[in-house]
Design an enzyme around this catalytic site. Structure first.
Site, short mmCIF file in Angstrom:
data_model
loop_
_atom_site.label_atom_id
_atom_site.label_comp_id
_atom_site.label_asym_id
_atom_site.label_seq_id
_atom_site.Cartn_x
_atom_site.Cartn_y
_atom_site.Cartn_z
N THR A 118 0.84 -1.19 0.00
CA THR A 118 0.00 0.00 0.00
C THR A 118 0.88 1.25 0.00
O THR A 118 2.05 1.21 0.38
CB THR A 118 -0.91 0.07 1.24
OG1 THR A 118 -0.10 0.13 2.42
CG2 THR A 118 -1.84 -1.14 1.31
N SER A 178 0.87 4.59 2.08
CA SER A 178 0.26 5.03 3.33
C SER A 178 -0.55 6.30 3.14
O SER A 178 -0.38 7.03 2.15
CB SER A 178 1.35 5.28 4.39
OG SER A 178 2.02 4.09 4.72
#
Length: 224
Positions: free
Chosen positions: A58, A60
């Site tokens: 991912t 953040s």
């Protein structure tokens, strides 16, 4: 106030982060304004939330990037050397590079080759990013971030963008004295941000900050 910080543009996102107290200094604000998050986040880039970038990774949320920069700021002076572990799409690496300036050096390390390639390509979307790569101010490498990157050590600051299972001794060893490490650490079912300071005399202190939820710092998918 993170959930209220999303914007319709990069500038409005940064303004909202500052308004809500998530960006505290002008230096961090200026650096984040210089990096268009749309070059690094696949969709809804100005939402203040994490997003998948593929490969079980991912990017953040912007407020976490802001907090990491604020926490490390004293060690992100012009000319500083920085290691960004779990560099992913390269966004925070770019912000860190703007903070340390053209005389600084930032190494982004990831354990997944397509993410290393993605970060390189994302940097090339802007003239500033292309120049950082060409000059050697920024480079992305493939490796196990849990072991740091000895070739560029020692570092004034180390940022870890995935949850470690422990306080990795090798990372602290690669800090300058003085230097600072920002790392999320798993503790049973929970995770917390820790800031580890190496003092000028080489002694180390550890400070637990707040609870978070990061993807784990692990082997590359499919690796035995």
């Amino acid at each position: 106030m993170a959930w209220r910080s999303s914007g319709s543009s990069n500038a409005s996102l940064i303004e909202n982060l500052e308004k809500n107290g998530l960006i505290e200094t002008q230096r961090v604000k200026d650096a984040m304004l210089q990096v268009d998050r749309a070059h690094f986040a696949p969709r809804n880039p100005y939402d203040d939330r994490p997003q998948p970038i593929g490969h079980s990774a991912t990017i953040s949320a912007p407020h976490m990037h802001a907090n990491a920069c604020e926490s490390l700021l004293d060690y992100l002076q012009p000319g500083a050397r920085v290691l960004d572990i779990g560099s992913g799409s390269g966004y925070l690496t770019a912000v860190l590079a703007h903070l340390v300036g053209p005389t600084g050096r930032v190494v982004g390390i990831d354990h997944i080759q397509p993410l290393v390639d993605m970060a390189d390509e994302n940097f090339k979307k802007s003239e500033a990013g292309s120049q950082m790569l060409a000059s050697g101010q920024v480079k992305f490498v493939l490796g196990d971030g849990r072991k740091g990157w000895k070739e560029g050590a020692p570092y004034d600051a180390i940022h870890v963008g995935a949850a470690a299972a422990e306080h990795h001794k090798e990372l602290t060893e690669q800090l300058k004295a003085p230097g600072r490490l920002f790392v999320p650490v798993s503790d049973g079912w929970s995770q917390h941000i820790w800031v580890i300071n190496k003092r000028e005399d080489g002694t180390v202190d550890q400070n637990r900050l707040y609870g978070v939820q990061y993807v784990p710092l692990t082997d590359a998918p499919g690796k035995a």
